[in-house]
Design a protein around this motif. Structure first.
Motif, short mmCIF file in Angstrom:
data_model
loop_
_atom_site.label_atom_id
_atom_site.label_comp_id
_atom_site.label_asym_id
_atom_site.label_seq_id
_atom_site.Cartn_x
_atom_site.Cartn_y
_atom_site.Cartn_z
N ASP A 166 -2.35 8.07 -0.05
CA ASP A 166 -2.81 7.79 1.32
C ASP A 166 -3.84 6.67 1.33
OD1 ASP A 166 -1.18 9.85 2.18
OD2 ASP A 166 -2.81 11.29 2.45
N GLY A 167 -4.76 6.69 0.37
CA GLY A 167 -5.80 5.67 0.31
C GLY A 167 -5.24 4.28 0.05
N LEU A 168 -4.33 4.18 -0.92
CA LEU A 168 -3.74 2.88 -1.25
C LEU A 168 -2.86 2.35 -0.11
CD1 LEU A 168 -2.90 3.38 -5.02
CD2 LEU A 168 -4.64 1.86 -4.04
N GLN A 169 -2.13 3.26 0.54
CA GLN A 169 -1.32 2.82 1.67
C GLN A 169 -2.22 2.31 2.80
OE1 GLN A 169 1.51 5.66 3.21
NE2 GLN A 169 2.34 4.18 4.66
N SER A 170 -3.31 3.01 3.04
CA SER A 170 -4.27 2.59 4.06
C SER A 170 -4.84 1.20 3.73
CB SER A 170 -5.38 3.62 4.18
OG SER A 170 -6.36 3.19 5.10
N ILE A 171 -5.15 0.96 2.47
CA ILE A 171 -5.68 -0.35 2.06
C ILE A 171 -4.64 -1.44 2.29
CG2 ILE A 171 -6.42 -1.74 0.06
CD1 ILE A 171 -8.51 0.25 1.15
N GLY A 172 -3.41 -1.20 1.83
CA GLY A 172 -2.35 -2.19 2.05
C GLY A 172 -2.16 -2.49 3.52
#
Length: 196
Positions: free
Chosen positions: A72-78
């Motif tokens: 979830d965190g990495l998708q949010s960053i992308g």
């Protein structure tokens, strides 16, 4: 580019906007990436705190997390990087970083997800990483749909084109000048020009 919108749903309106922007960019993202971009825009237009994000810190925190929190965190960053560089390219300037910083951060976040997710999700995240610049270009073009003014200033367009190969940035440059931009020479780790 002025499309007649027969369906007034929010989804249909965003989809029409993305399709019109694709025409400006002379690109076709495909159904999966179009849909992702539409739902990304729908999700984040309701969030006013987007500009307060410190993506580098969130990126590091996401890498340290595990499982669903990491995904979830990495998708949010992308996603945030894509929106920053696509819709708000001046944010990078105000933060004293190049726009390509957000491109690199977003591509990296999606690439990590592609390497660590299940096959179906991995394909989506790999597509997002591979087409990040095209997605950014389409978002830039949304700002030009009802305007004859390029979405990027000349120096911003030149920097973005040189750093990322953005076709839309190159298009913006051609609206300012009849000259053809030339990419810089490749350099090695010490900054010396590589001659082939």
């Amino acid at each position: 580019m002025d499309s007649l919108v027969l369906n007034t749903s929010e989804t249909a309106q965003w989809h029409t906007l993305i399709c019109d922007a694709e025409q400006i960019c002379h690109t076709h993202l495909g159904e999966t990436l179009q849909s992702y971009l539409v739902f990304l825009l729908m999700r984040y237009t309701k969030k006013s705190y987007l500009a307060d994000t410190v993506v580098a810190l969130e990126y590091l925190q996401s890498l340290e997390a595990s499982g669903q929190r990491q995904e979830d965190g990495l998708q949010s960053i992308g996603d945030k990087c894509l929106l920053f560089v696509g819709l708000f390219p001046r944010i990078a300037q105000r933060r004293r970083v190049k726009a390509s910083y957000y491109v690199d951060m977003g591509v990296n976040a999606y690439s990590v997800l592609a390497a660590t997710s299940s096959q179906l999700k991995a394909e989506l995240f790999d597509d997002l990483a591979q087409h990040f610049v095209a997605l950014m270009d389409v978002l830039h073009a949304t700002r030009e749909i009802h305007s004859d003014v390029p979405s990027l200033e000349p120096l911003d367009a030149m920097e973005l084109w040189a750093d990322t190969g953005s076709n839309h940035a190159k298009q913006c440059l051609s609206q300012y000048s009849q000259s053809i931009p030339v990419a810089g020479y490749p350099v090695d780790k010490q900054g010396k020009v590589i001659i082939h």
